[in-house]
Write a protein that holds these residues in place. Structure first.
Motif, PDB file in Angstrom:
ATOM      1  N   LYS A   1      31.289  50.249  34.059  1.00  0.00           N
ATOM      2  CA  LYS A   1      32.496  50.631  33.320  1.00  0.00           C
ATOM      3  C   LYS A   1      33.554  51.161  34.269  1.00  0.00           C
ATOM      4  CE  LYS A   1      30.177  51.807  28.987  1.00  0.00           C
ATOM      5  NZ  LYS A   1      29.988  52.840  27.945  1.00  0.00           N
ATOM      6  N   LYS A   2      34.752  50.643  34.137  1.00  0.00           N
ATOM      7  CA  LYS A   2      35.867  51.130  34.939  1.00  0.00           C
ATOM      8  C   LYS A   2      36.460  52.353  34.252  1.00  0.00           C
ATOM      9  CE  LYS A   2      39.995  49.552  37.375  1.00  0.00           C
ATOM     10  NZ  LYS A   2      40.866  48.385  37.676  1.00  0.00           N
TER      11      LYS A   2
ATOM     12  N   GLU B   1      24.869  52.647  28.462  1.00  0.00           N
ATOM     13  CA  GLU B   1      25.305  52.830  29.829  1.00  0.00           C
ATOM     14  C   GLU B   1      24.447  52.055  30.807  1.00  0.00           C
ATOM     15  OE1 GLU B   1      25.136  57.002  30.248  1.00  0.00           O
ATOM     16  OE2 GLU B   1      27.059  57.374  29.276  1.00  0.00           O
TER      17      GLU B   1
ATOM     18  N   ASP C   1      25.860  48.509  31.689  1.00  0.00           N
ATOM     19  CA  ASP C   1      27.281  48.317  31.896  1.00  0.00           C
ATOM     20  C   ASP C   1      27.749  48.826  33.240  1.00  0.00           C
ATOM     21  OD1 ASP C   1      28.288  49.036  28.475  1.00  0.00           O
ATOM     22  OD2 ASP C   1      27.657  47.170  29.412  1.00  0.00           O
TER      23      ASP C   1
END
Length: 290
Positions: A204-205, A199, A202
């Motif tokens: 992240k969508k 995490e 990134d």
């Protein structure tokens, strides 16, 4: 007269750090404050390092904590409904990456039990198991009051080999939950697993307007992704910008609006922000789509 003992040259260097701490006790400590002073003195004398001092301080802190002090609040509990099928559960499992979840009936005040993800996978991925219900997989939920001492709870976790407890208030309503990891993090600091590591690098969508963003995301990368213009002279990371805007170390669940974006703290500890949920305004998404 010479010393024929082959071990005498080691002297105090061969002692464990616990023995070395004990050697500076001039009298029995009378209270927690005395113990804290002794630990600080041991660190100043280089008998222990900073990390060891922090862990010892964490042990002392835990001894005075109650479940209410470290619980994950009810509003932030990730739960599964007793009537959910596997398709309903998957988004919850993927977003949270927990190994166990409270299973509720109608609302969070009605806990049916605890679901271990490994139990679910055993049934869900076995083509021979076609006739089963989520209720069949549940393990009993451990219920504790908000006033439960954390050190006593840790002892129970170890002795009875369970890892999660549901915290209730004086009226019997669910106010949160505590895991063994929550307690250990009070002592050793944040425990990061492979999901945490992933995490942190990134953006992240998660939905059309919702993103999961590491607080350590470089500011130039964040600006490029979201079309923002946060000043890179103010901070190196988006977490730095958000922290400065709050003006204090925010707790999980706190939110703030900046440059048309809503930043919600989804993960933090006493030292830093870890994970943010970033929500774009509906108007900006519609403008892009148009």
């Amino acid at each position: 007269m010479s010393d024929d003992n082959p071990h005498s040259s080691r002297g105090s260097a061969g002692k464990s750090w616990l023995e070395r701490i004990a050697s500076i006790f001039t009298a029995e400590p009378q209270d927690i404050s005395d113990l804290q002073d002794i630990i600080s003195e041991a660190q100043m004398r280089n008998l222990i390092d900073t990390d060891t001092k922090s862990m010892l301080q964490g042990v002392l802190d835990v001894s005075s904590m109650r479940a209410r002090d470290i619980m994950i609040p009810r509003s932030q509990m990730a739960t599964i409904d007793i009537d959910d099928d596997v398709a309903d559960m998957l988004p919850i499992l993927l977003e949270n990456n927990h190994s166990r979840y409270p299973v509720v009936n109608e609302d969070k005040d009605h806990i049916e039990g605890i679901l271990l993800v490994k139990d679910l996978l055993h049934f869900a991925l076995n083509p021979d198991n076609t006739d089963w219900h989520l209720r069949d997989l549940l393990r009993p939920a451990v219920i504790i009051p908000e006033s439960k001492r954390v050190d006593a709870l840790l002892k129970e976790f170890r002795q009875k080999r369970y890892h999660m407890a549901i915290v209730v208030d004086e009226y019997g309503g669910v106010s949160g939950l505590v895991t063994i990891e929550d307690i250990l993090e009070q002592i050793v600091g944040e425990i990061e697993d492979e999901h945490d590591d992933e995490e942190e690098h990134d953006i992240k969508k998660m939905a059309s307007r919702v993103f999961q963003v590491s607080a350590l995301t470089p500011l130039d990368e964040f600006n490029e992704t979201f079309g923002t213009s946060f000043d890179e002279e103010d901070a190196d990371t988006i977490g730095g910008i958000v922290l400065h805007a709050f003006g204090h170390m925010p707790e999980r669940g706190e939110s703030i609006e900046l440059n048309g974006l809503t930043f919600k703290v989804s993960k933090a500890n006493s030292r830093r922000l870890v994970q943010l949920q970033v929500i774009r305004a509906k108007e900006s998404v519609e403008a892009e789509d148009g």
